[in-house]
Design a protein around this motif. Structure first.
Motif, PDB file in Angstrom:
ATOM      1  N   LYS A   6       6.978 -16.201  68.712  1.00  0.00           N
ATOM      2  CA  LYS A   6       6.776 -16.445  67.281  1.00  0.00           C
ATOM      3  C   LYS A   6       8.012 -16.214  66.415  1.00  0.00           C
ATOM      4  N   PHE A  25      11.284 -21.432  69.480  1.00  0.00           N
ATOM      5  CA  PHE A  25      10.679 -20.159  69.123  1.00  0.00           C
ATOM      6  C   PHE A  25      10.289 -19.408  70.386  1.00  0.00           C
ATOM      7  N   CYS A  39       7.545 -31.836  71.802  1.00  0.00           N
ATOM      8  CA  CYS A  39       7.430 -30.405  71.918  1.00  0.00           C
ATOM      9  C   CYS A  39       7.437 -30.071  73.410  1.00  0.00           C
ATOM     10  N   GLN A  49       7.574 -23.397  62.488  1.00  0.00           N
ATOM     11  CA  GLN A  49       7.159 -22.030  62.752  1.00  0.00           C
ATOM     12  C   GLN A  49       6.220 -22.010  63.946  1.00  0.00           C
ATOM     13  N   GLN A  50       6.088 -20.823  64.517  1.00  0.00           N
ATOM     14  CA  GLN A  50       5.143 -20.617  65.595  1.00  0.00           C
ATOM     15  C   GLN A  50       4.131 -19.582  65.132  1.00  0.00           C
ATOM     16  N   SER A 100       2.701 -24.352  67.413  1.00  0.00           N
ATOM     17  CA  SER A 100       3.844 -24.521  66.522  1.00  0.00           C
ATOM     18  C   SER A 100       3.663 -25.760  65.670  1.00  0.00           C
TER      19      SER A 100
END
Lengths: 113, 115
Positions: free
Chosen positions: B52, B49, B91, B67-68, B74
């Protein structure tokens, strides 16, 4: 698509001897090359990178790597290995910008006292 | 210096359950990446991402989503878990807008075990 190859699954070196971990790459444009180290059950730690400039790149913990465009290689080296260097080493490549890193299969380095 | 924070560090789930992993990037980093590393494997890119919005998609199963959020953290949501989902999930973050120097900064990972 870019890719990297690490031809050796395992490299064994005696403490105090020089070490080399091999990496070759394939990209369509200019390569952005990286080495990461991973200790057991830990995250990936950045060692060094080649973006542009001098072909010999110096990084953390005494490691260095030489970018060779004609051989499409980016081998990791250290003049004198330590037992504490024993870990899993990953070569990686990416395009410019925020594209993801693509990793090689990894090479396990074992430094024997 | 602040690093990438991942939680939980360890997670045990049963088959067909769901799991959520969280990632807090380095402050002012605008890009987040998720990787999956199976036992003895190299990290495989799942999804990323930027600001976002999803920027790249790799080998992420349809059962997974991510999702961010507005604060740049995230979350990776995994449903209908399978034994093969057992892995270390990393991550990583980077800063594109601030003059990307190329390297990604990785968290310590979340180890998911599916029984």
């Amino acid at each position: 698509a870019q890719s990297v190859a690490q031809p050796e699954d395992q490299v064994n070196v005696a403490e105090g001897n020089p070490l080399t971990v091999k990496c070759t790459y394939s990209v369509s444009g200019n390569p952005y090359l990286f080495w990461y180290v991973q200790y057991p059950n830990r995250g990936l730690q950045f060692l060094l990178k080649y973006i542009t400039g001098d072909n010999l790149v110096k990084g953390s913990y005494g490691f260095e790597a030489e970018f060779n465009k004609s051989q499409t290689s980016f081998h990791l080296k250290k003049p004198s290995a330590l037992v504490s260097d024993s870990a899993l080493y990953f070569c990686a490549v990416r395009d410019w910008g925020n594209t993801p890193l693509v990793f090689g299969k990894g090479t396990r380095l074992s430094v024997i006292a | 210096a602040a690093g990438v924070i991942q939680s939980p560090r360890h997670l045990i789930k049963e088959k067909r359950e769901t799991a959520t992993l969280k990632c807090y990037p380095i402050p002012r980093h605008d890009t987040v990446y998720w990787y999956q590393q199976g036992p003895g494997q190299d990290p495989q890119f799942l999804i990323s991402f930027y600001e976002k919005m999803q920027s790249d998609k790799g080998s992420i199963p349809d059962r997974f989503s991510a999702q961010q959020f507005s604060d740049y953290h995230s979350e990776l949501n995994m449903s209908s878990l399978e034994l093969g989902d057992s892995a270390l999930y990393f991550c990583a973050s980077s800063n594109l807008a601030g003059g990307n120097t190329g390297e990604l900064f990785f968290g310590e990972g979340s180890r998911l075990t599916v029984l």
